[in-house]
Write an enzyme that holds these catalytic residues in place. Structure first.
Site, PDB file in Angstrom:
ATOM      1  N   LYS A  28       0.990  -1.430   0.119  1.00 42.26           N
ATOM      2  CA  LYS A  28      -0.056  -0.150  -0.024  1.00 42.26           C
ATOM      3  C   LYS A  28       1.077   1.204   0.070  1.00 42.26           C
ATOM      4  O   LYS A  28       0.699   2.125  -0.699  1.00 42.26           O
ATOM      5  CB  LYS A  28      -0.912  -0.063   1.301  1.00 42.26           C
ATOM      6  CG  LYS A  28      -1.735   1.392   1.463  1.00 42.26           C
ATOM      7  CD  LYS A  28      -2.750   1.412   2.608  1.00 42.26           C
ATOM      8  CE  LYS A  28      -3.597   2.717   2.695  1.00 42.26           C
ATOM      9  NZ  LYS A  28      -4.503   2.481   3.605  1.00 42.26           N
ATOM     10  N   HIS A  32      -4.803 -32.518 -29.363  1.00 41.84           N
ATOM     11  CA  HIS A  32      -5.782 -31.568 -29.188  1.00 41.84           C
ATOM     12  C   HIS A  32      -6.724 -31.928 -28.157  1.00 41.84           C
ATOM     13  O   HIS A  32      -8.061 -31.904 -28.387  1.00 41.84           O
ATOM     14  CB  HIS A  32      -6.521 -31.364 -30.620  1.00 41.84           C
ATOM     15  CG  HIS A  32      -5.394 -31.028 -31.640  1.00 41.84           C
ATOM     16  ND1 HIS A  32      -5.801 -30.907 -33.021  1.00 41.84           N
ATOM     17  CD2 HIS A  32      -3.986 -30.554 -31.563  1.00 41.84           C
ATOM     18  CE1 HIS A  32      -4.704 -30.503 -33.584  1.00 41.84           C
ATOM     19  NE2 HIS A  32      -3.745 -30.313 -32.863  1.00 41.84           N
TER      20      HIS A  32
END
Length: 526
Positions: free
Chosen positions: A134, A265
């Protein structure tokens, strides 16, 4: 930069980093085991308890949670009032934070008991990381040993740039988000809630996604599986390699006997079980040697030299297994582009798919339902199958789980002989399975190869559909698909049932005198 705080569980590279800090005149504050390791290496350290004036307590659960630590992390030094408050309260600023967290995911994956897992839920670490991220305008935060080399370089030139601190902060927030997501998912599971925390921090960049214009990366969650595979040789894994390898590993591990899956595939072009892994591979490859060219192979047993010598002449993208004999590795490493992976499979978890505006989450499909064993099937039509036929039907049923729908799979003697996949109607899947069975196969003992390494028969394929068994991943909506199989000579069929025309399909099986079994369980895969 005057002061650094170091508190790490993973101490990889930490001595070199701390030594670079010390040589740059940076004071080091540390706690617990990290402080002890640095002192043992001869590096001067101020203990956290010396800063806070409060001892570590509750078995280390409270160490850094104190205003004199978090004030030094969160004070924004661009604001004069913050600087004035720091001086008034006796808080010294902290310029660099080096923190990595307790190994929650690894402890969870080890099968530890609940109390042990709870102790690996880090509190002070994430608090320091988030505070530093932060306040990245004033603080640089490091959360991984991979960042240490760049940090040493930054210290050597006098400090971090604004852009570098911002980038480190982004990585830090991703790190704590992934950590909290893992904890949230586990805790929800303890109380039976349907919840999954989702954070996808980048573990490794990939060259591209399914296509070159798509960026992609790997995000590993620490649970093992293909994402944590150990690579022994070959090129870097691609996005498509990872997907096909995961599909291959899952397909191989659907079976209890030694099994090999050859995937192309996302679909199997061959899958077989046998008494040894080399034989399983030979029979899987023989199903469709044309499609096996450029495929991915997965075994559920250690790869032997015999199997490796069978794989070597065939162009293969990836081979994955739980282990490799030394002689097998020696053979396979001669194929410089072949990716060789040791994979400890993670067959648990959920499947997550993104759609526009949200996510779809489901339990992973496994062949572990009562209807996945022949003892749970209903004998719906034809004469009762003999023991050998039932064994083939069970194999076919387990194998069809890995085929994309609509799926129809033909098998004989524990090996696929024809696979019909991805069709938009089931009758076309039946036709495709029969056609592929009768045109693409090769005898297992064939020694004839194409220039690319795909094993081919030197004579026309036999009608392998004749005498095979068939499995359908979902019900037959009409009798036409079954009739395609019957006309091809299929000797038995297993399917889930549940169609409004089940009676029509069952009547066709009775008329053909072909055994048909209904599982009551479906394995449909889009």
């Amino acid at each position: 930069m005057a002061r650094a705080l170091i508190s790490v569980f993973d101490k990889t590279g930490i001595i070199d980093l701390a030594r670079a800090f010390a040589q740059a005149g940076i004071d080091i504050v540390s706690s617990g085991g990290t402080a002890a390791a640095l002192r043992e290496a001869g590096i001067s350290v101020t203990g956290v308890e010396e800063v806070t004036g409060f001892p570590e307590c509750f078995d280390g659960r409270v160490k850094t949670l104190h205003p004199l630590i978090h004030g030094g992390l969160l004070a924004d030094r661009r604001r004069p009032e913050h600087v004035e408050q720091m001086a008034r309260l006796g808080i010294e600023p902290i310029d660099i934070v080096v923190v990595n967290l307790y190994p929650f995911a690894e402890t969870l994956a080890s099968g530890a008991e609940v109390d042990e897992i709870i102790e690996q839920i880090d509190i002070g670490g994430p608090a320091m990381v988030r505070a530093s991220a932060k306040n990245h305008a004033s603080v640089a935060v490091l959360t991984s040993p991979e960042q240490y080399a760049d940090a040493i370089a930054a210290v050597g030139r006098g400090g971090f740039t604004d852009e570098e601190r911002r980038s480190l902060a982004a990585r830090a927030f991703a790190h704590t988000a992934a950590y909290d997501a893992a904890v949230a998912t586990w805790m929800a599971g303890l109380v039976g809630d349907e919840h999954i925390g989702l954070a996808l921090p980048k573990t490794r960049s990939l060259r591209y996604g399914e296509n070159p214009h798509q960026s992609a990366w790997l995000s590993a969650d620490g649970s093992g599986g293909v994402a944590a595979a150990i690579q022994h040789g070959g090129k870097e894994m691609s996005y498509n390699n990872y997907r096909d390898t995961d599909a291959a590993v899952r397909a191989a591990y659907d079976h209890d006997r030694p099994a090999v899956a050859v995937i192309k595939h996302m679909n199997p072009c061959g899958l077989a079980v046998a008494d040894d892994i080399a034989q399983a591979h030979a029979r899987a490859h023989a199903c469709d040697p044309v499609s096996a060219y450029g495929g991915v192979i997965a075994a559920n047993r250690t790869v032997t030299r015999a199997m490796a010598e069978q794989v070597a002449p065939i162009f293969t993208e990836v081979i994955a297994a739980p282990g490799f004999d030394d002689e097998a590795l020696e053979v396979l490493r001669k194929k410089k582009n072949l990716r060789i992976l040791t994979v400890q499979p993670d067959l648990t978890g959920r499947d997550i798919t993104q759609i526009s505006g949200g996510w779809l989450v489901q339990d992973r499909d496994r062949v572990d339902e009562p209807g996945d064993r022949s003892t749970g099937w209903t004998h719906a039509a034809g004469p009762a199958a003999d023991e050998e036929t039932l064994a083939d039907l069970e194999f076919a049923w387990r194998a069809v789980r890995s085929v994309r729908s609509n799926a129809v799979l033909l098998a004989k003697d524990g090996a696929t002989v024809g696979v019909g996949m991805g069709q938009v109607n089931r009758v076309d899947s039946c036709r495709l399975a029969v056609e592929r069975a009768n045109t693409l196969g090769a005898p297992v003992d064939s020694d004839v190869e194409t220039a690319g390494g795909a094993q081919q028969s030197d004579r026309p394929s036999e009608e392998r559909a004749r005498g095979s068994v068939a499995a359908s991943d979902a019900f037959f909506p009409f009798a036409d698909g079954f009739k395609v199989l019957a006309d091809a000579g299929v000797r038995a069929v297993v399917q889930p049932g549940g169609s409004i025309r089940d009676e029509e399909v069952i009547a066709a099986a009775n008329a053909a005198g072909i055994p048909m079994y209904v599982t009551g369980t479906r394995h449909f895969a889009h």
